[in-house]
Design an enzyme around this catalytic site. Structure first.
Site, PDB file in Angstrom:
ATOM      1  N   ASP A   1     116.592  98.608 -12.620  1.00 44.35           N
ATOM      2  CA  ASP A   1     117.307  97.872 -11.575  1.00 44.35           C
ATOM      3  C   ASP A   1     117.260  98.762 -10.339  1.00 44.35           C
ATOM      4  OD1 ASP A   1     119.087  96.813  -9.802  1.00 44.35           O
ATOM      5  OD2 ASP A   1     120.714  96.526 -11.253  1.00 44.35           O
TER       6      ASP A   1
ATOM      7  N   GLU B   1     114.215  72.489  -6.588  1.00 48.29           N
ATOM      8  CA  GLU B   1     114.269  72.961  -7.980  1.00 48.29           C
ATOM      9  C   GLU B   1     112.866  73.033  -8.562  1.00 48.29           C
ATOM     10  OE1 GLU B   1     116.980  70.490 -10.133  1.00 48.29           O
ATOM     11  OE2 GLU B   1     118.710  71.696  -9.549  1.00 48.29           O
TER      12      GLU B   1
ATOM     13  N   ARG C   1     120.614  88.891   2.017  1.00 44.72           N
ATOM     14  CA  ARG C   1     121.299  89.065   0.731  1.00 44.72           C
ATOM     15  C   ARG C   1     120.565  88.238  -0.312  1.00 44.72           C
ATOM     16  NH1 ARG C   1     125.429  91.751   2.015  1.00 44.72           N
ATOM     17  NH2 ARG C   1     125.950  92.064  -0.156  1.00 44.72           N
TER      18      ARG C   1
ATOM     19  N   THR D   1     118.006  93.949  -5.571  1.00 38.98           N
ATOM     20  CA  THR D   1     118.516  93.176  -4.450  1.00 38.98           C
ATOM     21  C   THR D   1     117.508  93.337  -3.313  1.00 38.98           C
ATOM     22  OG1 THR D   1     119.681  95.088  -3.562  1.00 38.98           O
ATOM     23  CG2 THR D   1     120.938  93.641  -5.009  1.00 38.98           C
TER      24      THR D   1
ATOM     25  N   TYR E   1     116.533  70.631  -1.310  1.00 40.56           N
ATOM     26  CA  TYR E   1     116.448  70.974  -2.731  1.00 40.56           C
ATOM     27  C   TYR E   1     115.001  71.206  -3.135  1.00 40.56           C
ATOM     28  CZ  TYR E   1     120.814  70.991  -5.217  1.00 40.56           C
ATOM     29  OH  TYR E   1     122.010  71.372  -5.726  1.00 40.56           O
TER      30      TYR E   1
ATOM     31  N   LYS F   1     119.677  95.885   0.494  1.00 39.62           N
ATOM     32  CA  LYS F   1     120.184  97.256   0.624  1.00 39.62           C
ATOM     33  C   LYS F   1     119.160  98.083   1.410  1.00 39.62           C
ATOM     34  CE  LYS F   1     123.127  96.457  -3.344  1.00 39.62           C
ATOM     35  NZ  LYS F   1     123.498  96.798  -4.729  1.00 39.62           N
TER      36      LYS F   1
HETATM   37  C1  LIG Z   1     124.170  96.120  -5.662  1.00 42.28           C
HETATM   38  C2  LIG Z   1     123.667  96.183  -7.042  1.00 42.28           C
HETATM   39  C3  LIG Z   1     123.495  95.028  -7.805  1.00 42.28           C
HETATM   40  C4  LIG Z   1     124.096  93.682  -7.474  1.00 42.28           C
HETATM   41  O1  LIG Z   1     123.778  93.063  -6.371  1.00 42.28           O
HETATM   42  P1  LIG Z   1     124.553  91.763  -5.854  1.00 42.28           P
HETATM   43  O2  LIG Z   1     123.554  91.208  -4.914  1.00 42.28           O
HETATM   44  O3  LIG Z   1     125.818  92.246  -5.258  1.00 42.28           O
HETATM   45  O4  LIG Z   1     124.794  90.871  -7.016  1.00 42.28           O
HETATM   46  C5  LIG Z   1     122.879  95.149  -9.033  1.00 42.28           C
HETATM   47  N1  LIG Z   1     122.483  96.336  -9.491  1.00 42.28           N
HETATM   48  C6  LIG Z   1     122.669  97.469  -8.806  1.00 42.28           C
HETATM   49  C7  LIG Z   1     122.200  98.768  -9.391  1.00 42.28           C
HETATM   50  C8  LIG Z   1     123.276  97.434  -7.568  1.00 42.28           C
HETATM   51  O5  LIG Z   1     123.513  98.589  -6.910  1.00 42.28           O
END
Ligand SMILES: *Cc1c(COP(=O)(O)O)cnc(C)c1O
Length: 426
Positions: A209, A60, A244, A235, A58, A238
């Site tokens: 995002d 935090e 992840r 994220t 932990y 990707k």
């Molecule tokens: C994949 C994605 C997310 C979310 O990601 P998670 O890790 O699955 O929660 C948020 N915004 C966009 C634009 C995405 O393509």
């Protein structure tokens, strides 16, 4: 020094059932073409960090300000991840604790908006993300999401691009507190300058995002959201090819303080330190010059694949791509063919994709008229332009097969041969 055990070995002895399922999944990954635009094959180094003893503790709080004892090494790991993230994206502040992209967005909203506040975004069915205002998601239930459209006119040279005139009109009309750009199924470069101008005109914050394009930005294959954007979420798993997880960046010291509070204690408890170590490794890999080559090859492959598909008669959302993904409109080869059937046949042939709505799709999200594909994972395996012709041909034969078992079987065996030529990197 403590000895490090071979984790796979230990797992096989302790729990053969789980170990066997993991081995089968490794086999599936090795012998299929991973073409889901949001997926990738991360390195053994990242996986080693994520599978390490760091899961035990932990922590935090933040480095130097923890609520638990024994966090010295964790402080160093998190600081390393933060420093590398800042260097990678050329910004002043980074929070590496978000458990995922959706968690990063939730924290951004929690930090910068009040319940009921209005923001602009793209709707899920046009390529947005569920955390950008879907009514069943907190982003749509507790905040007022107003969606800006794409250009739907197929005769327009800008078909499938963001309709900036509409963004400006909606911004003037609704006076949003924030404008959100960055998408899950948008094949074009994002014009941050135009968004900044519109945000300035209506006094809104600008959020990007960059979940899908984070790796392209890190590798210089897509322009940076800085300095135009006030806050950037992403994220790490990707195009960025890490574990992840999520990440939030900003240059604004006031926003940085709000973000840190919104993550902990606002929306999360203890950070996933093993994943944060994986993020540090991933950022280190992305800082290596070879990652630039990778990011540019991802885009070159997507463009090549798009050209071959167009030659084979397929219509593409926005008529092509600037980034890592393509959205195929299956109605262009067969008005009866759905994304659901197409993705199923492709899966049977060993080509892993996902069904996806196309702009103004008359079909439901469970059926859809399109398929979304991307090149990040294939590029990690070493695929380049010559293989894109082969992949387009394999896809074309499958999608025109009408589900014929013999055709699909033949494609499947060719997919396995192709995978053998490009073994998974370790
Ligand atoms: C994949 C994605 C997310 C979310 O990601 P998670 O890790 O699955 O929660 C948020 N915004 C966009 C634009 C995405 O393509």
């Amino acid at each position: 020094m403590a000895t490090l055990t071979d984790p796979q070995q230990a797992l096989a002895q302790a729990d053969p059932a789980v170990a066997s399922l993991i081995a089968q999944e490794a086999d599936r990954q090795e012998n299929t073409l991973e073409m889901i635009a949001s997926e990738n094959h991360t390195s053994s180094a990242v996986m080693a960090a994520v599978g390490s003893c760091l899961t035990n503790k932990y922590c935090e709080g933040y480095p130097g300000k923890r609520y638990y004892s024994g966090c010295d090494y964790y402080d160093e790991i998190e600081t390393l991840a933060i420093e590398r993230a800042k260097e990678l994206y050329g910004c002043e502040f980074a929070n590496v604790q978000p458990h995922s992209g959706a968690n990063a967005n939730l924290a951004a909203f929690f930090a910068l908006l009040e319940p009921g506040d209005t923001y602009l975004s793209v709707v899920l069915s046009d390529g947005g993300h569920l955390s950008h205002g879907l009514p069943v998601n907190v982003s749509g239930k507790w905040f007022n999401a107003v969606h800006y459209p794409l250009i739907y006119d197929e005769a327009s040279p800008e078909y499938g691009h963001i309709d900036f005139d509409a963004v400006a009109r909606l911004a003037a009309e609704h006076k949003p507190k924030m404008i959100l750009c960055g998408y899950s199924a948008y094949p074009r470069t994002i014009d941050f300058d135009r968004f900044r101008k519109i945000a300035d005109d209506c006094g809104a914050l600008l959020m990007c995002d960059m979940a899908h394009i984070a790796g392209l930005i890190a590798g210089g294959a897509h322009r940076s959201p800085f300095p135009q954007c006030d806050i950037v979420t992403t994220t790490t798993h990707k195009t960025l090819r890490g574990p992840r997880g999520g990440l939030i960046l900003t240059n604004d010291p006031d926003i940085a303080v709000k973000i840190d509070r919104a993550i902990f204690p606002g929306t999360q408890g203890g950070p996933l330190m093993h994943v944060i170590a994986g993020k540090a490794v991933c950022f280190g890999e992305a800082l290596d010059p070879s990652f630039k080559t990778y990011a540019h090859q991802v885009v070159a492959n997507a463009k090549a694949l798009g050209e071959h598909l167009k030659q084979a008669g397929y219509g593409l959302a926005s008529n092509g791509t600037d980034n890592h993904l393509l959205l195929i409109d299956l109605r262009t080869i067969d008005p009866e063919l759905t994304g659901k059937s197409g993705a199923l046949w492709l899966e049977q042939a060993g080509i892993i994709t996902n069904k996806n709505t196309v702009a103004n799709d008359p079909r439901s999200p469970f059926v859809t008229s399109g398929i979304r594909i991307g090149t990040p994972a294939l590029t990690t395996r070493g695929f380049a332009e010559p293989q894109m012709k082969t992949v387009a041909d394999l896809m074309d034969r499958t999608l025109r097969s009408n589900g014929d078992a013999q055709v699909i079987e033949q494609v499947r065996s060719e997919v396995v041969e192709l995978c053998k030529q490009f073994p998974m990197p370790h």
